[in-house]
Design a protein around this motif. Structure first.
Motif, PDB file in Angstrom:
ATOM      1  N   GLY A   1      34.589  53.300  50.246  1.00 37.15           N
ATOM      2  CA  GLY A   1      35.001  52.551  49.467  1.00 37.15           C
ATOM      3  C   GLY A   1      35.679  53.650  48.748  1.00 37.15           C
ATOM      4  O   GLY A   1      36.027  55.184  48.940  1.00 37.15           O
TER       5      GLY A   1
ATOM      6  N   ASP B   1      39.577  55.239  45.777  1.00 42.89           N
ATOM      7  CA  ASP B   1      40.612  54.848  45.210  1.00 42.89           C
ATOM      8  C   ASP B   1      41.871  55.385  45.988  1.00 42.89           C
ATOM      9  O   ASP B   1      41.516  56.597  46.432  1.00 42.89           O
ATOM     10  CB  ASP B   1      40.575  55.807  43.328  1.00 42.89           C
ATOM     11  CG  ASP B   1      39.704  55.464  42.705  1.00 42.89           C
ATOM     12  OD1 ASP B   1      40.135  53.709  42.392  1.00 42.89           O
ATOM     13  OD2 ASP B   1      38.909  56.162  41.531  1.00 42.89           O
TER      14      ASP B   1
ATOM     15  N   ASN C   1      33.778  41.684  48.048  1.00 43.02           N
ATOM     16  CA  ASN C   1      34.447  42.957  47.425  1.00 43.02           C
ATOM     17  C   ASN C   1      35.244  43.083  46.634  1.00 43.02           C
ATOM     18  O   ASN C   1      35.359  41.722  46.164  1.00 43.02           O
ATOM     19  CB  ASN C   1      34.452  43.735  48.692  1.00 43.02           C
ATOM     20  CG  ASN C   1      34.620  45.327  48.951  1.00 43.02           C
ATOM     21  OD1 ASN C   1      34.075  45.860  47.300  1.00 43.02           O
ATOM     22  ND2 ASN C   1      35.237  46.020  49.783  1.00 43.02           N
ATOM     23  N   ASP C   2      35.473  44.302  45.821  1.00 40.84           N
ATOM     24  CA  ASP C   2      36.410  44.215  44.816  1.00 40.84           C
ATOM     25  C   ASP C   2      37.544  44.911  45.496  1.00 40.84           C
ATOM     26  O   ASP C   2      37.714  45.902  46.036  1.00 40.84           O
ATOM     27  CB  ASP C   2      36.308  44.433  43.404  1.00 40.84           C
ATOM     28  CG  ASP C   2      35.364  44.217  42.268  1.00 40.84           C
ATOM     29  OD1 ASP C   2      34.704  42.657  43.000  1.00 40.84           O
ATOM     30  OD2 ASP C   2      34.224  45.034  42.501  1.00 40.84           O
TER      31      ASP C   2
ATOM     32  N   LYS D   1      45.013  42.709  41.636  1.00 40.57           N
ATOM     33  CA  LYS D   1      43.814  43.141  41.636  1.00 40.57           C
ATOM     34  C   LYS D   1      42.452  41.515  41.535  1.00 40.57           C
ATOM     35  O   LYS D   1      42.836  40.746  40.717  1.00 40.57           O
ATOM     36  CB  LYS D   1      43.397  43.757  39.888  1.00 40.57           C
ATOM     37  CG  LYS D   1      41.664  43.823  39.587  1.00 40.57           C
ATOM     38  CD  LYS D   1      41.571  44.869  38.440  1.00 40.57           C
ATOM     39  CE  LYS D   1      40.170  45.611  38.586  1.00 40.57           C
ATOM     40  NZ  LYS D   1      39.822  46.848  37.686  1.00 40.57           N
TER      41      LYS D   1
ATOM     42  N   TYR E   1      38.505  40.685  41.978  1.00 37.63           N
ATOM     43  CA  TYR E   1      36.921  40.504  41.930  1.00 37.63           C
ATOM     44  C   TYR E   1      36.203  40.200  42.389  1.00 37.63           C
ATOM     45  O   TYR E   1      36.011  38.461  42.985  1.00 37.63           O
ATOM     46  CB  TYR E   1      36.337  41.085  40.493  1.00 37.63           C
ATOM     47  CG  TYR E   1      37.084  41.869  39.747  1.00 37.63           C
ATOM     48  CD1 TYR E   1      36.388  43.367  39.678  1.00 37.63           C
ATOM     49  CD2 TYR E   1      37.744  41.501  38.755  1.00 37.63           C
ATOM     50  CE1 TYR E   1      37.129  43.819  38.826  1.00 37.63           C
ATOM     51  CE2 TYR E   1      38.160  43.154  37.877  1.00 37.63           C
ATOM     52  CZ  TYR E   1      37.262  43.900  38.013  1.00 37.63           C
ATOM     53  OH  TYR E   1      38.054  44.395  37.195  1.00 37.63           O
TER      54      TYR E   1
ATOM     55  N   HIS F   1      42.654  50.173  45.952  1.00 34.55           N
ATOM     56  CA  HIS F   1      41.419  50.959  45.475  1.00 34.55           C
ATOM     57  C   HIS F   1      40.502  49.389  45.868  1.00 34.55           C
ATOM     58  O   HIS F   1      40.725  48.675  46.138  1.00 34.55           O
ATOM     59  CB  HIS F   1      41.431  50.549  43.723  1.00 34.55           C
ATOM     60  CG  HIS F   1      39.474  51.344  43.441  1.00 34.55           C
ATOM     61  ND1 HIS F   1      38.915  52.181  43.487  1.00 34.55           N
ATOM     62  CD2 HIS F   1      38.974  49.833  43.237  1.00 34.55           C
ATOM     63  CE1 HIS F   1      37.648  51.920  43.258  1.00 34.55           C
ATOM     64  NE2 HIS F   1      37.339  50.476  42.798  1.00 34.55           N
ATOM     65  N   LYS F   2      39.427  50.142  46.692  1.00 32.91           N
ATOM     66  CA  LYS F   2      38.223  49.540  47.145  1.00 32.91           C
ATOM     67  C   LYS F   2      37.033  49.838  46.908  1.00 32.91           C
ATOM     68  O   LYS F   2      36.291  50.912  46.630  1.00 32.91           O
ATOM     69  CB  LYS F   2      38.179  48.749  48.004  1.00 32.91           C
ATOM     70  CG  LYS F   2      38.178  49.387  49.490  1.00 32.91           C
ATOM     71  CD  LYS F   2      37.722  48.696  50.931  1.00 32.91           C
ATOM     72  CE  LYS F   2      36.979  50.549  51.636  1.00 32.91           C
ATOM     73  NZ  LYS F   2      36.850  49.115  53.291  1.00 32.91           N
ATOM     74  N   THR F   3      35.812  48.762  46.181  1.00 29.49           N
ATOM     75  CA  THR F   3      34.676  49.056  45.520  1.00 29.49           C
ATOM     76  C   THR F   3      33.652  49.721  46.519  1.00 29.49           C
ATOM     77  O   THR F   3      32.317  50.555  45.858  1.00 29.49           O
ATOM     78  CB  THR F   3      33.878  48.077  44.453  1.00 29.49           C
ATOM     79  OG1 THR F   3      33.883  47.405  44.850  1.00 29.49           O
ATOM     80  CG2 THR F   3      35.232  47.731  43.587  1.00 29.49           C
ATOM     81  N   ASN F   4      33.370  49.303  47.801  1.00 28.62           N
ATOM     82  CA  ASN F   4      32.458  49.373  48.456  1.00 28.62           C
ATOM     83  C   ASN F   4      33.016  49.629  49.928  1.00 28.62           C
ATOM     84  O   ASN F   4      34.085  49.716  50.210  1.00 28.62           O
ATOM     85  CB  ASN F   4      31.276  48.745  48.481  1.00 28.62           C
ATOM     86  CG  ASN F   4      31.795  47.417  48.479  1.00 28.62           C
ATOM     87  OD1 ASN F   4      32.716  46.776  49.569  1.00 28.62           O
ATOM     88  ND2 ASN F   4      31.617  45.826  48.165  1.00 28.62           N
TER      89      ASN F   4
END
Length: 376
Positions: free
Chosen positions: A270, A272, A301-302, A315, A317, A350-353
């Motif tokens: 993940g 930015d 995932n985000d 965006k 979530y 962006h992704k969080t994981n």
């Protein structure tokens, strides 16, 4: 014997004609009681010279010199003499009877009132007197400068008070103020009033007042940025430029992104600032309405797209974890973003994981991102 006496008389007459007599007191001509060194009760004559040539050297025989030539002329004053022969007090009157100019030059390095030369304009005259000083000094002084008619008038922004002609009158003809690189400053507590000579209500602190009555078009400012419908806006330093006015999102003036979209979520980690390959070209500062849509198929995932320093444009979530990939919703989103300056702004992701989407941009329609300005 008579011949000898006659010859002696001739010699005495010749001798006395070369002698300068001096006496104490005053000399009177046609007056028995002179009150000055020379007191003349009658007319006085001095040499009058008419000149047509464009170059003339004034000499000891001149007193009044009139120029009647057909071009600009140059008159040269005699060089000062120190000691015997000094002509302190000698006066010249130079009269210009033409529509041309006369340049009067003293001998180098002498000056006229501190100037290396003076001009006698068309139909003007100048009277000079010698100071008796030699060297780089004011060897000559200006006694007077006058016109041939002595008929002075003040117009077109000038007023006259006695012999004082000064600014302060009404402009009566077209006037061009060519600054030639010099600054024209208007300072102090006064104001510049255009179209009125009365300070209107509410303008106590104004420096410039334009009163065009009820007629449109009192002000025009052109600097190359003006366009139909633009308004004058200021930056932080008060520098004004023209920029677009309020626009509605319903005016069908949408602008799309530029570049070619690539999948920014292919990496396992993940983070930015993933490159998307696209950007937006913002033409002017102001508020912009964005709309965007994309289909991403993934497990929980985000994901989002954003413009660094400005804000996100899309965006999503993860709401509920699912073992099977699903299409993230809502697919279509809108944003309001402010841009402080025009320019090209990259769109990043962006992704969080660690989840890599099972499907990217597989919807119908495919990815879109467009925007429109709606307020400055």
């Amino acid at each position: 014997m008579l011949k000898k006496i006659t010859r002696l008389g001739q010699l005495l007459g010749l001798l006395t004609s070369s002698i300068a007599f001096s006496q104490a007191g005053n000399i009177g001509i046609n007056t028995p009681n002179p009150g000055s060194t020379i007191d003349i009760n009658g007319s006085v004559a001095a040499n009058y010279t008419a000149i047509n040539t464009t170059s003339y050297n004034l000499n000891s025989a001149d007193f009044h010199v009139s120029y009647n030539g057909t071009a600009n002329a140059v008159f040269n004053l005699p060089a000062a003499i120190s000691g015997l022969g000094n002509f302190k007090g000698r006066m010249y009157t130079i009269k210009n009877n033409t529509n041309f100019t006369i340049t009067v030059n003293p001998a180098v390095p002498e000056t006229i009132n501190g100037n290396t030369s003076i001009l006698v304009p068309a139909n003007q005259s100048a009277q000079l007197i010698n100071t008796g000083i030699t060297g780089a000094n004011s060897t000559w002084e200006i006694v007077s400068m006058s016109s041939s008619t002595n008929n002075y008038t003040a117009s077109n922004g000038l007023t006259m008070s006695g012999t004082d002609i000064k600014l302060g009158g009404s402009l009566s003809q077209p006037t061009d103020i060519a600054t030639a690189g010099n600054n024209l400053s208007i300072n102090g507590t006064g104001k510049v009033l255009i179209g009125t000579n009365t300070v209107p209500t509410g303008a106590a602190n104004s420096k410039i007042v334009i009163d065009n009555g009820t007629t449109n078009g009192a002000l025009q400012i052109k600097d190359g940025t003006q366009q139909l419908g633009y308004v004058l806006t200021s930056d932080a330093n008060g520098l004004a430029t023209w920029s677009s006015t309020v626009t509605t999102a319903f005016a069908n003036n949408w602008t799309s992104y530029t570049g070619t979209l690539v999948n920014p979520f292919t990496g396992a980690s993940g983070g930015d600032n993933f490159t998307t390959g696209i950007s937006v070209n913002i033409p002017a500062k102001g508020w912009y309405f964005f709309r965007s849509g994309i289909t991403i198929t993934s497990t929980c995932n985000d994901y989002w797209f954003y413009i660094a320093g400005i804000g996100e444009v899309w965006k999503a979530y993860c709401g509920t974890a699912s073992p099977d990939p699903i299409n993230f919703v809502p697919r279509d989103q809108t944003r309001v973003l402010y841009f402080a300056a025009p320019g090209i702004y990259p769109v990043v992701a962006h992704k969080t994981n660690f989840v890599v989407p099972a499907g990217f941009n597989g919807g119908n329609p495919s990815f879109y991102l467009d925007f429109v300005k709606f307020q400055n």
